[in-house]
Design an enzyme around this catalytic site. Sequence first.
Site, mmCIF file in Angstrom:
data_model
loop_
_atom_site.group_PDB
_atom_site.id
_atom_site.type_symbol
_atom_site.label_atom_id
_atom_site.label_comp_id
_atom_site.label_asym_id
_atom_site.label_seq_id
_atom_site.Cartn_x
_atom_site.Cartn_y
_atom_site.Cartn_z
ATOM 1 N N LYS A 26 -30.348 38.047 -3.546
ATOM 2 C CA LYS A 26 -31.918 37.887 -3.446
ATOM 3 C C LYS A 26 -32.480 36.765 -3.077
ATOM 4 C CE LYS A 26 -34.325 39.223 -7.094
ATOM 5 N NZ LYS A 26 -35.333 38.121 -7.421
ATOM 6 N N SER A 27 -31.756 35.418 -3.511
ATOM 7 C CA SER A 27 -32.222 34.170 -3.299
ATOM 8 C C SER A 27 -32.116 33.853 -1.773
ATOM 9 C CB SER A 27 -31.930 33.139 -4.216
ATOM 10 O OG SER A 27 -32.318 33.218 -5.605
ATOM 11 N N ARG A 31 -34.654 33.534 1.676
ATOM 12 C CA ARG A 31 -34.537 32.315 2.506
ATOM 13 C C ARG A 31 -34.178 32.343 3.784
ATOM 14 N NH1 ARG A 31 -34.242 31.123 -2.919
ATOM 15 N NH2 ARG A 31 -34.780 29.225 -3.546
ATOM 16 N N GLY A 99 -41.539 36.627 -7.499
ATOM 17 C CA GLY A 99 -42.146 35.219 -7.601
ATOM 18 C C GLY A 99 -41.434 34.243 -6.656
ATOM 19 N N ARG A 127 -47.835 35.720 -13.419
ATOM 20 C CA ARG A 127 -47.023 34.552 -13.556
ATOM 21 C C ARG A 127 -47.646 33.295 -12.946
ATOM 22 N NH1 ARG A 127 -41.492 36.564 -11.356
ATOM 23 N NH2 ARG A 127 -40.794 34.664 -12.188
ATOM 24 N N SER A 172 -36.578 24.226 -11.568
ATOM 25 C CA SER A 172 -36.982 25.551 -11.019
ATOM 26 C C SER A 172 -36.779 25.419 -9.459
ATOM 27 C CB SER A 172 -38.704 25.854 -11.022
ATOM 28 O OG SER A 172 -38.924 26.843 -10.250
ATOM 29 N N GLN A 174 -37.504 27.359 -7.363
ATOM 30 C CA GLN A 174 -38.608 27.895 -6.495
ATOM 31 C C GLN A 174 -39.761 26.905 -6.317
ATOM 32 O OE1 GLN A 174 -40.062 31.438 -8.597
ATOM 33 N NE2 GLN A 174 -38.471 32.579 -8.296
ATOM 34 N N ASP A 320 -31.396 33.728 -14.989
ATOM 35 C CA ASP A 320 -31.642 35.256 -14.628
ATOM 36 C C ASP A 320 -30.776 36.275 -15.337
ATOM 37 O OD1 ASP A 320 -33.597 34.819 -12.774
ATOM 38 O OD2 ASP A 320 -32.429 34.595 -11.191
ATOM 39 N N ARG A 392 -34.143 43.560 -14.363
ATOM 40 C CA ARG A 392 -33.111 43.117 -15.235
ATOM 41 C C ARG A 392 -33.120 43.729 -16.581
ATOM 42 N NH1 ARG A 392 -31.392 40.262 -11.133
ATOM 43 N NH2 ARG A 392 -32.638 38.624 -10.343
HETATM 44 C C1 S3P Z 1 -34.892 31.894 -7.586
HETATM 45 C C2 S3P Z 1 -35.155 30.677 -8.763
HETATM 46 C C3 S3P Z 1 -35.218 31.116 -10.141
HETATM 47 C C4 S3P Z 1 -34.750 32.714 -10.604
HETATM 48 C C5 S3P Z 1 -35.376 33.573 -9.601
HETATM 49 C C6 S3P Z 1 -34.806 33.199 -8.202
HETATM 50 C C7 S3P Z 1 -34.821 31.271 -6.347
HETATM 51 O O1 S3P Z 1 -36.615 30.990 -10.701
HETATM 52 O O2 S3P Z 1 -35.060 33.159 -11.684
HETATM 53 O O3 S3P Z 1 -34.851 34.974 -9.785
HETATM 54 O O4 S3P Z 1 -34.537 32.029 -5.403
HETATM 55 O O5 S3P Z 1 -35.174 30.125 -5.988
HETATM 56 P P1 S3P Z 1 -36.967 29.400 -11.060
HETATM 57 O O6 S3P Z 1 -36.993 28.818 -9.947
HETATM 58 O O7 S3P Z 1 -38.769 29.673 -11.464
HETATM 59 O O8 S3P Z 1 -36.253 29.187 -12.308
#
Ligand code: S3P
Length: 438
Positions: A26-27, A31, A99, A127, A172, A174, A320, A392
């Site tokens: 997913k991440s 991107r 998020g 959030r 984080s 993110q 996660d 999840r």
């Molecule tokens: C992610 C970072 C994590 C993770 C999320 C995906 C990302 O969040 O929990 O599922 O793709 O950068 P945080 O950066 O808020 O910890």
Amino acid sequence: MSGGTAGWIARAGAPLRGRVRVPGDKSVSHRAIMLGALAEGTTRITGFLEGEDTRATARVFEQLGVRIDAPGPSERIVHGVGLHGLRAPSGPLDCGNAGTGMRLLAGVLAGQAFDSTLVGDASLSKRPMRRVTEPLARMGARIDSAPGGLPPLRVRGGQSLRGIDYETPVASAQVKSAVLLAGLYADGETTVREPHPTRDYTERMLVAFGWPIEFAPGVATLSGGHVLRATDVHVPADFSSAAFFLVAASVVPGSELTLEAVGMNPRRTGLLAALRAMGADIAETNAGEQGGEPVADLVVRHAPLHGIEVPEALVPDMIDEFPALFAAAACARGRTVVRGAAELRVKESDRIATMAAGLRALGIVVDETPDGADIVGGAIRAGTADSHGDHRIAMALAVAAQRAVGDVRIGDVANVATSFPGFVALARSAGMGLAETG
Ligand code: S3P
């Protein structure tokens, strides 16, 4: 939310056996769409996660004037428009449940010439966004949020951004990524320092797209004024999706399951260390590389698990995976102690509260603390457990149910499609007892 079903019935199935390949990361998928859109040239993505979250990100870039073709399942051709080629959208940009989508987009949109508004579903709308709006404001961005720093985010265009040296208060990826993406548009140097290293996909992918960046675990520096050049991205299988099978095969006697070509970025694989400390039997074979990311097949055999104190240093590397870890702890002998994981309270649901409630409904003793929980493994009984719309949590409860003495009804599971389309079919093919109730 589209797709999925209202509920599941999960129950003890057969030993998990054979080979499964879980969907793309997913991440990395988020991107790849983002950098592909901002690059010059055409980016071909394979292994793209066909999840609601990542499709929402692709739709947002289409609204921003980027053509994205889907020639086949898990494939995308992104016709990049260049760093300054996005167009003003005609309406709000809907990130759905994601998020990652909203926070990274806030960084990208802060650098645009036009105004935009980011919205999300009921869960995302609760959030915290101040963690990104605050550093972006320091860079010169103007972003208004709802009271409490919540979505929607109204991003004012036409601001000139300047680089900052930013120490993130929370670990984080993110937040780090939002600041780095805004840094592409900023004058001067942008540095992000983290209290604990987090996943570095943004940094690695910037390198692949030809943007100069220096990074090491816990720190990354780049400067504005360069060009992203299109490249092909191969997305590895998502470790976070593999996690549910690692736990299920560990706790169901007779299991021996191979998970193929799983992404093994060390900032993602903390659960492996935790499960092995609990006694799990997981071997890594066929180690290799795909699109610059380490991958391996994971061969997991049933083994009796025992409780552990999860080392706090592991928490960001398995952030996660706590729903899956809680399921493992429920099936383990003795007590598992989780601390230093307050971030779980601001995920797609309050994951400490929702996992505690779900496991208690199945007869497991769980004591919550502000930043974790104590879980005492034991017999899992039949019952009804709610996922609170958290993908999840739904999958973790289905895993725990593989050791239940009767049927476990799990409600509100439609959001499993955000990260793991086809979970039910894949779980059943591996041997798990799981049915949709419609
Ligand atoms: C992610 C970072 C994590 C993770 C999320 C995906 C990302 O969040 O929990 O599922 O793709 O950068 P945080 O950066 O808020 O910890």
